[in-house]
Design an enzyme around this catalytic site. Structure first.
Site, mmCIF file in Angstrom:
data_model
loop_
_atom_site.group_PDB
_atom_site.id
_atom_site.type_symbol
_atom_site.label_atom_id
_atom_site.label_comp_id
_atom_site.label_asym_id
_atom_site.label_seq_id
_atom_site.Cartn_x
_atom_site.Cartn_y
_atom_site.Cartn_z
ATOM 1 C CB CYS A 2 23.512 107.796 -37.674
ATOM 2 S SG CYS A 2 23.789 109.560 -37.731
ATOM 3 N NE ARG A 27 24.389 102.776 -33.739
ATOM 4 C CZ ARG A 27 25.234 102.107 -34.504
ATOM 5 N NH1 ARG A 27 25.405 100.825 -34.325
ATOM 6 N NH2 ARG A 27 25.910 102.715 -35.447
ATOM 7 C CD1 TRP A 73 24.724 111.794 -31.438
ATOM 8 C CD2 TRP A 73 26.360 112.160 -32.916
ATOM 9 N NE1 TRP A 73 25.786 112.335 -30.769
ATOM 10 C CE2 TRP A 73 26.807 112.570 -31.639
ATOM 11 C CE3 TRP A 73 27.232 112.303 -33.997
ATOM 12 C CZ2 TRP A 73 28.065 113.101 -31.427
ATOM 13 C CZ3 TRP A 73 28.494 112.829 -33.785
ATOM 14 C CH2 TRP A 73 28.898 113.227 -32.501
ATOM 15 C CG ASN A 98 24.199 105.299 -40.043
ATOM 16 O OD1 ASN A 98 23.220 106.040 -39.951
ATOM 17 N ND2 ASN A 98 24.308 104.165 -39.380
ATOM 18 N N GLY A 99 27.182 108.261 -41.697
ATOM 19 C CA GLY A 99 28.488 108.653 -42.251
ATOM 20 C C GLY A 99 28.481 110.121 -42.634
ATOM 21 C CD GLU A 484 37.262 105.815 -17.920
ATOM 22 O OE1 GLU A 484 37.667 106.472 -18.893
ATOM 23 O OE2 GLU A 484 36.175 105.224 -17.921
ATOM 24 C CE LYS A 488 33.095 106.883 -18.099
ATOM 25 N NZ LYS A 488 33.988 106.115 -18.844
ATOM 26 C CD GLU A 491 31.650 109.588 -21.252
ATOM 27 O OE1 GLU A 491 32.045 108.846 -20.338
ATOM 28 O OE2 GLU A 491 31.354 109.159 -22.376
ATOM 29 C CG HIS A 507 55.018 122.265 -13.514
ATOM 30 N ND1 HIS A 507 56.209 122.943 -13.357
ATOM 31 C CD2 HIS A 507 55.237 121.011 -13.044
ATOM 32 C CE1 HIS A 507 57.121 122.124 -12.836
ATOM 33 N NE2 HIS A 507 56.554 120.952 -12.632
ATOM 34 C CE LYS A 606 28.540 101.628 -24.761
ATOM 35 N NZ LYS A 606 29.384 102.034 -23.631
HETATM 36 C C1 AGP Z 1 33.470 106.402 -22.664
HETATM 37 O O1 AGP Z 1 32.716 106.558 -21.544
HETATM 38 C C2 AGP Z 1 32.976 106.908 -23.909
HETATM 39 N N1 AGP Z 1 31.640 107.124 -24.037
HETATM 40 C C3 AGP Z 1 33.882 106.985 -25.108
HETATM 41 O O2 AGP Z 1 34.988 107.748 -24.744
HETATM 42 C C4 AGP Z 1 34.348 105.639 -25.713
HETATM 43 O O3 AGP Z 1 35.199 104.987 -24.820
HETATM 44 C C5 AGP Z 1 35.039 105.898 -27.054
HETATM 45 O O4 AGP Z 1 34.116 106.482 -27.928
HETATM 46 C C6 AGP Z 1 35.628 104.645 -27.661
HETATM 47 O O5 AGP Z 1 34.665 103.686 -27.917
HETATM 48 P P1 AGP Z 1 35.067 102.191 -28.248
HETATM 49 O O6 AGP Z 1 35.730 101.628 -27.042
HETATM 50 O O7 AGP Z 1 33.761 101.524 -28.554
HETATM 51 O O8 AGP Z 1 35.981 102.220 -29.420
#
Ligand code: AGP
Length: 611
Positions: A2, A27, A73, A98-99, A484, A488, A491, A507, A606
């Site tokens: 948000c 965001r 959001w 927000n929150g 990672e 990616k 996501e 395993h 974001k």
């Molecule tokens: C990564 O591609 C993400 N979109 C997400 O995992 C992100 O790294 C995470 O939300 C942490 O964000 P920050 O580094 O701004 O704290």
């Protein structure tokens, strides 16, 4: 996540609000809305699902000098127009939030008994009715908001307007970032200063418990007890320069390509000819590092994977290091050994779980708090004893790329500083440090060389377009790199991707292997290479298809079942930073084939400012 923008001005604020929302689009959000007090002192409300552009298309006739706006959001209630903010009460008061309000259910019941009608499933709607209730008892807007927030439990950043008090915006903050932007005969609120770049270069950061009354000519701030307080005025360093695509199709692609520059800038002034310049991390760095006998690192998502790679470096250098996800750390009991440095890693500096973990850590007896962050004007930076900035520049793509690699090189520099204390070289470096520094200096060029493999990666990506699952394998520090890579891919392409430490395959996950489960592996030429090769054979023996990024001297070659892309030999410490780049490109090109919204993937934000 948000976003909030608000304005009290002498001119029409609708374009300012819309522009501010567009600047917060990165965001992540699912709906948007605004409420403006117009020239006839009516409250005009516009909301829509989807992009800010569709909100803009229904705002042509909206004209007023006081207003609030929001990108939502969804947390409580699905993305829908009736759940979008602002929420209003009695056609008089509007609120953006927000929150998360934790006691919304019980407040909702009380308000229903007072005959308020609810039009949304959100937790936010109780706030606006509660404020309305208090104004009906004779309070002005400021006092009504003040009483209301004392009745809320949870986190909030709030913007409130009432048609009975045109020219006034009330703002309140508890656990959700909110700033006051100062302009010429106009003032603003925003959850993120980037929303206000064209209208305000000066701002104040509201603290938890603060409430503020903003008019075109004045800003008054009160603390939790209602006492007037002064908050420091800060000059913003943000500019529009970094928000253009510059010919790239997506910010993610631009940001992958920018890693060469971002890493160069992150290393700049911090590397001497043969050693890391510790003083470049700030006056307090030396003492904080001296006190640090052990490390606890907390982060989320990609930043957590950066910490997980760094753990291998710290422990290789003899420094005990524990790494944990912030949302888990917050809700456990902790035993803190004397001399443990608490470190957070965050691109945004606004991730709520990480911020809450830091606040908790401050009560637990850690030696100091250190933050590695990309955003100077952020909550984590303000709350930490020391910050070491990554100079990645603004990262807009939701999928983090250049923030990750700059976090890694920053962590490696910190690891080197702590290593000196272990090997007893005082402030001076030794031959091993000189070797790592030399390799760090050549890293940007090596990354460029990996980016040159893009055409081959495009060919590889074609094998993933019709797949529903993928497995990523790595060993040692490349296990978190595999994680990672999997993050990616999931996501932005929405393909289910899982990462395993390659030795763990037998395993359980080996049962999944067939020709529909592509297996991606990273194979640098390190002491685990032969073990990894055996794990890859286990996949081949079961008819699995392998896609391997391998050191050119690793002895892996392509055949019908295996596609190998060669990476030039690289120092073991630097290798994880290099090997993540082809994984970023692979995810990007698979997502391109799948036609997803790469920079704003569905359901994601974001900056994650809720629990
Ligand atoms: C990564 O591609 C993400 N979109 C997400 O995992 C992100 O790294 C995470 O939300 C942490 O964000 P920050 O580094 O701004 O704290």
């Amino acid at each position: 996540m948000c976003g909030i923008v608000g304005a009290a001005s002498g001119r029409d604020v609708t374009p300012i609000l819309i522009d501010g929302l567009k600047r917060l689009e990165y965001r992540g959000y699912d709906s948007a809305g605004l409420a403006v007090i117009d020239k006839k002192c009516d409250l005009v409300l516009r909301r829509s699902v989807g992009r800010v552009a569709s909100l803009e298309s229904i705002c042509d006739s909206v004209d007023g000098s006081t207003g609030i706006a929001h990108t939502r959001w969804a947390t409580h209630g699905k993305p829908a127009e009736h759940n979008a903010h602002p929420h209003i009460s009695s056609q008089t008061i509007a609120v953006v939030h927000n929150g998360i309000i934790e006691n919304h259910q019980e407040l909702r019941e009380e308000l229903k008994e007072k005959e308020f009608t609810f039009r949304s499933e959100t937790d936010t709607e109780v706030i606006v009715h509660q404020i309305d209730w208090h104004t009906q008892q004779g309070l002005d807007l400021l006092n009504a908001v003040q009483i209301t927030i004392s009745e809320l439990s949870g986190a909030y950043g709030l913007g409130v307007v009432s048609k009975k008090e045109p020219g006034v915006v009330i703002a309140a903050r508890n656990g959700s970032p909110l700033l006051i932007g100062l302009g010429e005969k106009e003032n603003f609120i925003a959850s993120d200063m980037s929303a206000l770049i064209p209208v305000s270069q000066k701002y104040m950061v509201m603290e938890d418990g603060d409430i503020a009354k903003i008019t075109p000519s004045s800003v008054e701030v009160f603390d939790r007890q209602g006492n007037p307080v002064e908050r420091q005025v800060i000059i913003s360093t943000l500019s529009d320069d970094e928000t253009e695509l510059e010919g790239y199709a997506h910010f993610m692609k631009k940001e992958i390509h920018e890693q060469t520059r971002a890493i160069t800038e992150t290393l700049e002034d911090r590397l001497g000819s043969k050693s890391v310049i510790e003083m470049a991390f700030g006056d307090e760095a030396q003492e904080i590092f001296d006190r640090a006998k052990e490390l606890k690192i907390i982060a989320c998502g990609t930043s957590y994977y950066a910490a997980s790679v760094a753990r291998y470096w710290f422990e290789e250098f003899g420094i005990k290091c524990d790494v944990e996800i912030a949302s888990e750390y917050r809700y456990r009991k902790h035993v803190v050994n004397e001399g443990t440095l608490f470190m957070t890693i965050s691109q945004s500096g606004e991730t709520l779980d990480t911020m809450a973990a830091l606040e908790m850590a401050k009560t637990l007896g850690y030696s100091n708090t250190l933050c590695i962050c990309n955003v100077p004007e952020s909550s984590l930076v303000r709350a930490s004893d020391l910050t070491i900035f990554t100079h990645a520049g603004r990262e807009i793509g939701v999928a983090s790329t250049k923030a990750f690699t700059t976090q890694l090189v920053t962590l490696l520099m910190v690891a080197i500083c702590l290593r000196r204390r272990k090997v007893g070289n005082g402030r001076a470096g030794d031959a091993m440090e000189a070797e790592i520094v030399k390799e760090l200096r050549s890293l940007p060029q090596m990354i460029d060389n990996v980016i040159d493999l893009e055409e081959d990666i495009i060919s590889m990506s074609k094998h993933f377009g019709n797949k529903e699952h993928a497995l990523f394998l790595g060993r040692g520090a490349h296990y978190p790199i595999a994680m990672e890579g999997a993050l990616k891919l999931k996501e932005i392409s929405y393909i289910h991707a899982e990462a395993y430490a390659a030795g763990e395959l037998k395993h359980g996950p080996l049962a999944l292997i067939d020709e529909d489960m592509p297996v991606v592996a990273v194979a640098p030429n390190d002491e685990l290479l032969e073990k990894l090769k055996s794990n890859l054979e286990e996949v081949r023996a079961r008819g699995g298809k392998l896609f391997v990024f391998a050191d050119s001297q690793a002895g892996l070659i392509s055949d019908e079942e295996t596609m190998v892309l060669n990476v030039a030999p690289v120092n073991n410490y630097i290798a994880p930073v290099l090997y993540v780049v082809p994984l970023q490109l692979l995810a990007y090109h698979v997502a391109l084939i799948k036609g997803t919204d790469i920079d704003k993937p569905r359901n994601l934000a974001k900056s994650v400012t809720v629990e």
